[in-house]
Design a protein around this motif. Sequence first.
Motif, PDB file in Angstrom:
ATOM      1  N   PRO A   1       0.807  -1.226   0.000  1.00 35.58           N
ATOM      2  CA  PRO A   1       0.000   0.000   0.000  1.00 35.58           C
ATOM      3  C   PRO A   1       0.836   1.270   0.000  1.00 35.58           C
ATOM      4  CG  PRO A   1      -0.035  -1.071   2.157  1.00 35.58           C
ATOM      5  CD  PRO A   1       0.635  -2.026   1.219  1.00 35.58           C
TER       6      PRO A   1
ATOM      7  N   GLY B   1      -1.312   4.319  -0.277  1.00 37.21           N
ATOM      8  CA  GLY B   1      -2.410   5.282  -0.213  1.00 37.21           C
ATOM      9  C   GLY B   1      -2.257   6.360   0.840  1.00 37.21           C
TER      10      GLY B   1
ATOM     11  N   ASP C   1      -2.256  10.250  -0.251  1.00 31.09           N
ATOM     12  CA  ASP C   1      -3.251  11.187   0.276  1.00 31.09           C
ATOM     13  C   ASP C   1      -2.573  12.416   0.872  1.00 31.09           C
ATOM     14  OD1 ASP C   1      -5.270   9.486  -0.459  1.00 31.09           O
ATOM     15  OD2 ASP C   1      -5.624   8.694   1.561  1.00 31.09           O
TER      16      ASP C   1
ATOM     17  N   TYR D   1      -4.055   6.783  -9.530  1.00 34.91           N
ATOM     18  CA  TYR D   1      -3.679   5.362  -9.538  1.00 34.91           C
ATOM     19  C   TYR D   1      -3.919   4.787 -10.929  1.00 34.91           C
ATOM     20  CZ  TYR D   1      -3.615   5.865  -4.489  1.00 34.91           C
ATOM     21  OH  TYR D   1      -3.329   6.274  -3.208  1.00 34.91           O
TER      22      TYR D   1
ATOM     23  N   GLU E   1      -6.730   1.256  -6.643  1.00 34.87           N
ATOM     24  CA  GLU E   1      -6.762   2.363  -5.700  1.00 34.87           C
ATOM     25  C   GLU E   1      -5.919   2.040  -4.470  1.00 34.87           C
ATOM     26  OE1 GLU E   1      -8.323   6.254  -4.739  1.00 34.87           O
ATOM     27  OE2 GLU E   1      -8.462   5.051  -6.573  1.00 34.87           O
ATOM     28  N   GLY E   2      -4.992   2.935  -4.141  1.00 35.61           N
ATOM     29  CA  GLY E   2      -4.178   2.773  -2.947  1.00 35.61           C
ATOM     30  C   GLY E   2      -2.874   2.040  -3.156  1.00 35.61           C
TER      31      GLY E   2
END
Length: 442
Positions: A132, A134, A138, A149, A153-154
């Motif tokens: 990960p 994410g 963020d 992405y 996602e992440g």
Amino acid sequence: MAKHNIILTRPGKTLKGTVQLTGSKSECNRALMIQALSKGKVKVENISDAADTVTLQKVLSQKSAVGSPELATIVDGINEDAIIEDSGLQAEDSRVINIGPAGTAMRFLTAFLPLQDATVTLTGSERMQQRPIGVLVDAVRKLGAEIEYVNNEGYPPIKIHSGFKQQANRISIKGDISSQYITALLLIASTLPQGLTLEIEGELTSRPYVEMTLAMLKQAGIQHTWQGNVISIAHQEFAETSLYTEPDWSAASYWYAIAALSGEAELFLPGLTPYSMQGDSVITEIMANFGITSQFKDGGVYLTKEVKPIFRKIFDMKECPDLAQTVIVVCAALGHEATFTGLETLKIKETDRVLALQTELAKIGVKLTEKGQVYKLDCSEKHIPENVFINTYDDHRMAMAFAPLASVIPQLEIEDADVVEKSYPAFWDDLKSVGFNASPAL
């Protein structure tokens, strides 16, 4: 790339000699980022030959990675020239950087590349695309970066767009996931027009690594304040200086493990000091429980072995998670039923290191049980087979943490010996220099 296994045996039980360790990967990767951010004001001495560092240095030195119109891909990240490749991710306005399995490079570049005037797709190995990113993405988005992405996602790959404009100078980030996320942000903080105030939410994992980052920034002229859970770095210029990378304490930990499983030990590791910025230098305190004395003199550390009972039952690895595999394997080999805490981040490393430990320790009858965030060794069914095959799961630390078992197992076969290039390329040669036999498996 074909995998090459290695057969490891140890004819004697005495450890004696001198081993010159490579520069610290952790220090060197930070120093290279500082050098790049300082636009050359900061020089780096004693650069590590770890593959992760080679990868990062190559990316930072390739103009194509941060602004040239050519498409470039760093392939596998190990001693390869940047080449043009159809990766399936490229776009007309994008360079593609493939950092392979280099996790530190992925985190650091995720924060660094938005500040460069280029649109870049950042990707890595299959495992890297499962790790990960994410939380860091963020945070960088809140600062003003435009990142999307490519697939999931992440997770990498990520496409980083040019045109960064700072939109915030204070952000929050969880402290219990990866200290590298925090370091990535701290490294770029002074170059942001408004500086950066970073609020760490919850408990900080691997605090010594954050302290290392701030100490190295200070050496390069960047001041900070740290009050409670808030770290602030104002916009400021780097000073002209040199950063020296000391030998790698993480690499030293494997020699402490070998000493602990030896009958006698007299080993000298040049260049290591008792005042290291590296959190893994705590291995001196941990291995004292197993009879290993560390004497600092003559510009390094001497390891000696004293047979003594082992009393310590609980080991908290929260601030030194990269030592966890090493210490757990030593305890298992000695039949010491210890308890471990602070292993939460091990599941998102190069492999799920908890599951990998459980699987491989079972081959000698040892169980690593998990209850909440507490892990216990059960050595009641421990046995020593004549031959054991160790899977490494593309994880350099699995190979090196289990290699000391050759001190108690007559023949140990290690899968994918080349995996150690990630952090300690000379590992097998160094083992041979002190009497181990290491030969290719047929």
